[in-house]
Design a protein around this motif. Structure first.
Motif, PDB file in Angstrom:
ATOM      1  N   LEU A 111       0.831  -1.209   0.000  1.00  0.00           N
ATOM      2  CA  LEU A 111       0.000   0.000   0.000  1.00  0.00           C
ATOM      3  C   LEU A 111       0.866   1.259   0.000  1.00  0.00           C
ATOM      4  N   ILE A 112       2.012   1.182   0.694  1.00  0.00           N
ATOM      5  CA  ILE A 112       2.891   2.349   0.769  1.00  0.00           C
ATOM      6  C   ILE A 112       3.750   2.457  -0.490  1.00  0.00           C
ATOM      7  N   ALA A 113       4.362   1.320  -0.874  1.00  0.00           N
ATOM      8  CA  ALA A 113       5.408   1.383  -1.905  1.00  0.00           C
ATOM      9  C   ALA A 113       4.859   1.631  -3.304  1.00  0.00           C
ATOM     10  N   ILE A 114       3.674   1.097  -3.631  1.00  0.00           N
ATOM     11  CA  ILE A 114       3.219   1.238  -5.017  1.00  0.00           C
ATOM     12  C   ILE A 114       2.793   2.662  -5.334  1.00  0.00           C
ATOM     13  N   ARG A 115       2.862   3.545  -4.344  1.00  0.00           N
ATOM     14  CA  ARG A 115       2.590   4.949  -4.664  1.00  0.00           C
ATOM     15  C   ARG A 115       3.704   5.553  -5.495  1.00  0.00           C
ATOM     16  N   ARG A 116       4.858   4.892  -5.500  1.00  0.00           N
ATOM     17  CA  ARG A 116       5.953   5.342  -6.357  1.00  0.00           C
ATOM     18  C   ARG A 116       6.381   4.196  -7.256  1.00  0.00           C
ATOM     19  N   SER A 117       7.175   4.522  -8.300  1.00  0.00           N
ATOM     20  CA  SER A 117       7.673   3.438  -9.147  1.00  0.00           C
ATOM     21  C   SER A 117       9.157   3.669  -9.392  1.00  0.00           C
ATOM     22  N   GLY A 118       9.753   2.761 -10.132  1.00  0.00           N
ATOM     23  CA  GLY A 118      11.149   2.919 -10.538  1.00  0.00           C
ATOM     24  C   GLY A 118      12.107   2.991  -9.365  1.00  0.00           C
ATOM     25  N   LEU A 119      13.001   3.980  -9.444  1.00  0.00           N
ATOM     26  CA  LEU A 119      14.057   4.109  -8.429  1.00  0.00           C
ATOM     27  C   LEU A 119      13.494   4.327  -7.045  1.00  0.00           C
ATOM     28  N   ILE A 120      12.486   5.216  -6.957  1.00  0.00           N
ATOM     29  CA  ILE A 120      11.971   5.557  -5.638  1.00  0.00           C
ATOM     30  C   ILE A 120      11.295   4.340  -5.025  1.00  0.00           C
ATOM     31  N   PHE A 121      10.623   3.538  -5.852  1.00  0.00           N
ATOM     32  CA  PHE A 121      10.018   2.307  -5.352  1.00  0.00           C
ATOM     33  C   PHE A 121      11.088   1.431  -4.703  1.00  0.00           C
ATOM     34  N   ALA A 122      12.217   1.296  -5.387  1.00  0.00           N
ATOM     35  CA  ALA A 122      13.305   0.478  -4.849  1.00  0.00           C
ATOM     36  C   ALA A 122      13.778   1.027  -3.501  1.00  0.00           C
ATOM     37  N   MET A 123      13.921   2.362  -3.424  1.00  0.00           N
ATOM     38  CA  MET A 123      14.407   2.952  -2.181  1.00  0.00           C
ATOM     39  C   MET A 123      13.381   2.812  -1.062  1.00  0.00           C
ATOM     40  N   VAL A 124      12.100   2.944  -1.412  1.00  0.00           N
ATOM     41  CA  VAL A 124      11.058   2.816  -0.390  1.00  0.00           C
ATOM     42  C   VAL A 124      11.024   1.387   0.157  1.00  0.00           C
ATOM     43  N   THR A 125      11.084   0.392  -0.729  1.00  0.00           N
ATOM     44  CA  THR A 125      11.060  -0.996  -0.250  1.00  0.00           C
ATOM     45  C   THR A 125      12.282  -1.275   0.625  1.00  0.00           C
ATOM     46  N   LEU A 126      13.415  -0.701   0.236  1.00  0.00           N
ATOM     47  CA  LEU A 126      14.622  -0.881   1.050  1.00  0.00           C
ATOM     48  C   LEU A 126      14.420  -0.310   2.455  1.00  0.00           C
ATOM     49  N   ALA A 127      13.856   0.913   2.503  1.00  0.00           N
ATOM     50  CA  ALA A 127      13.658   1.550   3.804  1.00  0.00           C
ATOM     51  C   ALA A 127      12.647   0.777   4.649  1.00  0.00           C
ATOM     52  N   LEU A 128      11.563   0.309   4.018  1.00  0.00           N
ATOM     53  CA  LEU A 128      10.558  -0.455   4.762  1.00  0.00           C
ATOM     54  C   LEU A 128      11.169  -1.732   5.317  1.00  0.00           C
ATOM     55  N   ALA A 129      12.009  -2.390   4.492  1.00  0.00           N
ATOM     56  CA  ALA A 129      12.639  -3.619   4.945  1.00  0.00           C
ATOM     57  C   ALA A 129      13.575  -3.347   6.113  1.00  0.00           C
ATOM     58  N   GLN A 130      14.220  -2.177   6.083  1.00  0.00           N
ATOM     59  CA  GLN A 130      15.100  -1.822   7.188  1.00  0.00           C
ATOM     60  C   GLN A 130      14.295  -1.642   8.474  1.00  0.00           C
ATOM     61  N   ALA A 131      13.086  -1.067   8.333  1.00  0.00           N
ATOM     62  CA  ALA A 131      12.215  -0.921   9.500  1.00  0.00           C
ATOM     63  C   ALA A 131      11.877  -2.302  10.067  1.00  0.00           C
ATOM     64  N   ILE A 132      11.574  -3.264   9.194  1.00  0.00           N
ATOM     65  CA  ILE A 132      11.289  -4.631   9.643  1.00  0.00           C
ATOM     66  C   ILE A 132      12.525  -5.235  10.310  1.00  0.00           C
ATOM     67  N   TYR A 133      13.691  -4.925   9.744  1.00  0.00           N
ATOM     68  CA  TYR A 133      14.929  -5.435  10.324  1.00  0.00           C
ATOM     69  C   TYR A 133      15.098  -4.938  11.765  1.00  0.00           C
ATOM     70  N   PHE A 134      14.883  -3.622  11.965  1.00  0.00           N
ATOM     71  CA  PHE A 134      15.016  -3.077  13.311  1.00  0.00           C
ATOM     72  C   PHE A 134      13.991  -3.690  14.254  1.00  0.00           C
ATOM     73  N   LEU A 135      12.804  -3.942  13.723  1.00  0.00           N
ATOM     74  CA  LEU A 135      11.763  -4.588  14.513  1.00  0.00           C
ATOM     75  C   LEU A 135      12.240  -5.969  14.956  1.00  0.00           C
ATOM     76  N   ALA A 136      12.819  -6.712  14.020  1.00  0.00           N
ATOM     77  CA  ALA A 136      13.306  -8.062  14.334  1.00  0.00           C
ATOM     78  C   ALA A 136      14.448  -7.997  15.341  1.00  0.00           C
ATOM     79  N   LEU A 137      15.216  -6.901  15.285  1.00  0.00           N
ATOM     80  CA  LEU A 137      16.326  -6.734  16.213  1.00  0.00           C
ATOM     81  C   LEU A 137      15.809  -6.457  17.624  1.00  0.00           C
ATOM     82  N   ARG A 138      14.667  -5.754  17.713  1.00  0.00           N
ATOM     83  CA  ARG A 138      14.171  -5.280  19.001  1.00  0.00           C
ATOM     84  C   ARG A 138      13.176  -6.211  19.678  1.00  0.00           C
ATOM     85  N   LEU A 139      12.311  -6.847  18.885  1.00  0.00           N
ATOM     86  CA  LEU A 139      11.249  -7.662  19.486  1.00  0.00           C
ATOM     87  C   LEU A 139      11.875  -8.793  20.281  1.00  0.00           C
TER      88      LEU A 139
END
Lengths: 326, 289
Positions: A111-139
């Motif tokens: 829902l968040i990422a498909i608002r952009r395409s191309g390069l920005i889509f790639a960067m958004v998915t990367l950032a979202l995945a990093q958020a999940i990573y931090f979540l996995a680090l903390r939970l």
């Protein structure tokens, strides 16, 4: 020049029968492989190959390059491992829990990422995945650096003991094969054609009345769910879910597999996964820094080998066939 | 909650913010000209710190000369990569540029991890900037004050150079229409190489400035890169001033959250990114391209 994913249509039009031969050979290899190679290694390989197929579904379908696919792989892996180990879920339920998690994460991220395409889509998915990573680090349940270890494999439908490597392998092989056929089916369906049309000319598809965003979202969620299947299966087959599963290196590895095998080809991700996983295993054994080699392959592919292995093969096959016809 | 701790974290946030600003500024310049997102930017940041450390370790060169020499080294290395490798993907889909620079990033980071491990090398505060002052409401280490001042000067200097000088005008013109600018007899490929060098030099300076605050670690580039990507998505690629302001503000917000809810401090920027994407997908200062 756009991303070269022309392999799909090429394989569709000209080498259809050849593809079925390839699938049949693949199935035979799947059945025979554990008699030649250590089954646990093969399980890892199949899970990564399925993961690569899920990534391929996204980029091959809509041309969307995700830099954060590990979030769904690892998210599925963590939940499957946790439910199987701490809550005593049987194999099937643990898998379902993992897949449901990945699907849910995919829906949110989509829902968040498909608002952009191309390069920005790639960067958004990367950032979202990093958020999940931090979540996995903390939970607390993920045990940060240690991960979830010694996950029981359980029983298939309560009758087949999956502690047996051969049994576990054939479960992996079956799920992988179904996953592969699913990706193939989606691509060749009208749904897949609409996705490719959106990639080629989005304004036109909007004016034709297609709900473009919904198509993209469904494809994204489907891809995330399949990544979740791969992750959950990996967690249970190898008995392990760790931070590496949600790490950026895993996201990059899956990009490499698909690039190496051939963007937009069905077999490409499988070939890429076989090479990448075997290479990892071999290089780690002789002490060569793996990320450096991976980086060099990245640069090499993009400079001189953009179609990838299967893509090059199909390209020359098509040229050969069309010359024969003319 | 003591005021000391609050202001200390805010200062650190401001410093991080100025690093974000410098890195995203470099990204914005290169993106504007080439349409490429330079994923190697994090590696150039790390190289800046490592070059400074190596100059000190192997040649006995101190902080102040290194502050000049290391970014020049980074810029030369960056321009070499641009001329030999990166320029080959300009005519392809820009995603290939992202993947290519990602490969370069992995090679550079991988080599330094292989040579130096992941434990990090200490780098001393430069003589003259050790110690600090008590401002009454907080303790201000001299070096950190210097970093804030230096990076603010650098960021706004870059803004001035791009928006107010003749060379900057060429650069902006080449961003809009490279073919036309070329027909006026301006050497656009050279301009592109120089701008690329300038963009990565900014990351190099940030690396040297960061060296005494954080340790010199091969992994420092990867951690900051993903955050900077989020910063760029939030700010949008449209304006130079926008990148600077976004970087600084987000750094300070991150510092704030470290005080009040440390567990979530890593997530703040990503959460803001999500909100911005939902409300204004092209970014706060972005133009639809």
């Amino acid at each position: 020049m756009a991303l070269d994913i022309s392999g799909i249509s090429a394989s569709e039009s000209k080498s259809g029968s050849l593809e079925w031969v390839a699938i049949a050979i693949g199935a035979i290899i799947l059945i025979g492989a554990p008699f030649a190679v250590y089954p646990v290694f093969l399980m890892e390989l199949l899970c990564m190959a399925l993961f690569a197929c899920s990534f391929n579904l996204l980029i091959g379908g809509g041309g969307l390059l995700s830099f954060g696919h590990a979030a769904f792989f690892g998210g599925g892996a963590y939940i499957a491992a946790e439910t199987a180990k701490m809550y005593g879920f049987p194999f099937e339920l643990a898998m379902l829990a993992g897949i449901a998690t990945a699907t849910f994460l995919g829906l949110i991220a989509g829902l968040i990422a498909i608002r952009r395409s191309g390069l920005i889509f790639a960067m958004v998915t990367l950032a979202l995945a990093q958020a999940i990573y931090f979540l996995a680090l903390r939970l607390p349940f993920t045990h940060s650096e240690d991960g979830i270890q010694a996950v029981p494999r359980g029983w298939l439908l309560g009758v087949v003991d999956l502690k047996n490597n051969m049994a576990m392998y054939y479960v992996c092989a079956g799920i992988f094969f179904l996953g592969y056929l699913l990706v193939r089916r989606v691509w060749k369906s009208p749904f897949g054609q609409v996705l490719r049309a959106i990639k080629d000319n989005q304004p036109r598809m909007i004016s034709l009345g297609f709900p473009v965003d919904r198509y993209k979202l469904i494809n994204f969620v489907l891809s995330a769910a399949l990544a979740g299947v791969a992750g959950s299966l990996k967690a249970i087959a190898l008995g392990l879910a760790t931070l590496t599963d949600v790490d950026f290196s895993t996201s990059a590895a899956v990009v490499l597999m698909v690039l190496l095998g051939g963007l937009g080809t069905l077999m490409g991700p499988v070939v890429g996964a076989i090479i990448t996983v075997s290479m990892d295993e071999y290089l780690a054994g002789i002490g060569v820094p793996v990320p450096v080699v991976i980086g060099i392959i990245f640069v090499f592919i993009i400079l001189v080998f953009r179609r990838g292995i299967v893509g090059e093969f199909l390209y020359y096959l098509n040229r050969f066939q069309s010359r024969g016809r003319a | 909650m003591s005021a000391m701790a609050l202001f200390g974290q805010l200062l650190l946030g401001l410093i991080n913010g100025s690093f974000y600003a410098m890195l995203s500024l470099g990204l914005a310049i290169v993106f504007g000209l080439l349409g490429i997102v330079n994923a190697a930017q994090g590696a150039f940041y790390m190289l800046g710190a490592f070059f400074a450390w190596m100059l000190g370790q192997y040649l006995g060169i101190g902080y102040w000369p290194s502050l000049l020499l290391a970014p020049i080294g980074v810029a030369l290395f960056g321009m070499l990569l641009e001329r030999t490798i990166i320029k080959r993907v300009y005519n392809l889909d820009h995603l290939y540029g992202l993947l290519l620079t990602l490969g370069l990033f992995q090679i550079i980071q991988g080599l330094f991890v292989y040579w130096y491990g992941t434990s990090g090398q200490p780098y001393d505060n430069p003589p003259g900037l050790t110690g600090g002052h008590n401002l009454g409401f907080m303790f201000m280490p001299n070096y950190r004050a210097w970093v804030v001042v230096a990076s603010l000067i650098l960021c706004f200097g870059t803004w001035f150079a791009i928006e107010k000088t003749r060379l900057g005008a060429y650069l902006r013109a080449a961003t809009e229409n490279p073919t036309l600018v070329r027909s006026f007899g301006i050497n656009v490929p050279l301009l592109v190489t120089l701008a690329f060098g300038g963009g990565v030099a900014l990351a190099g300076v940030a690396g040297v400035l960061a060296a005494p605050i954080y340790q010199v670690n091969p992994l420092m580039g990867g951690n900051i890169l993903i955050t900077v990507f989020a910063v760029v998505v939030i700010g949008g690629f449209g304006s130079i001033l926008g990148s600077i302001v976004t970087g600084l503000v987000l750094g300070v917000l991150e510092g704030f959250s470290k005080v009040f809810y440390p567990e979530a401090s890593n997530m703040v920027i990503f959460a803001i990114m999500i909100v911005v994407l939902m409300a204004k997908p092209q970014g706060l200062f972005g133009r639809e391209r």
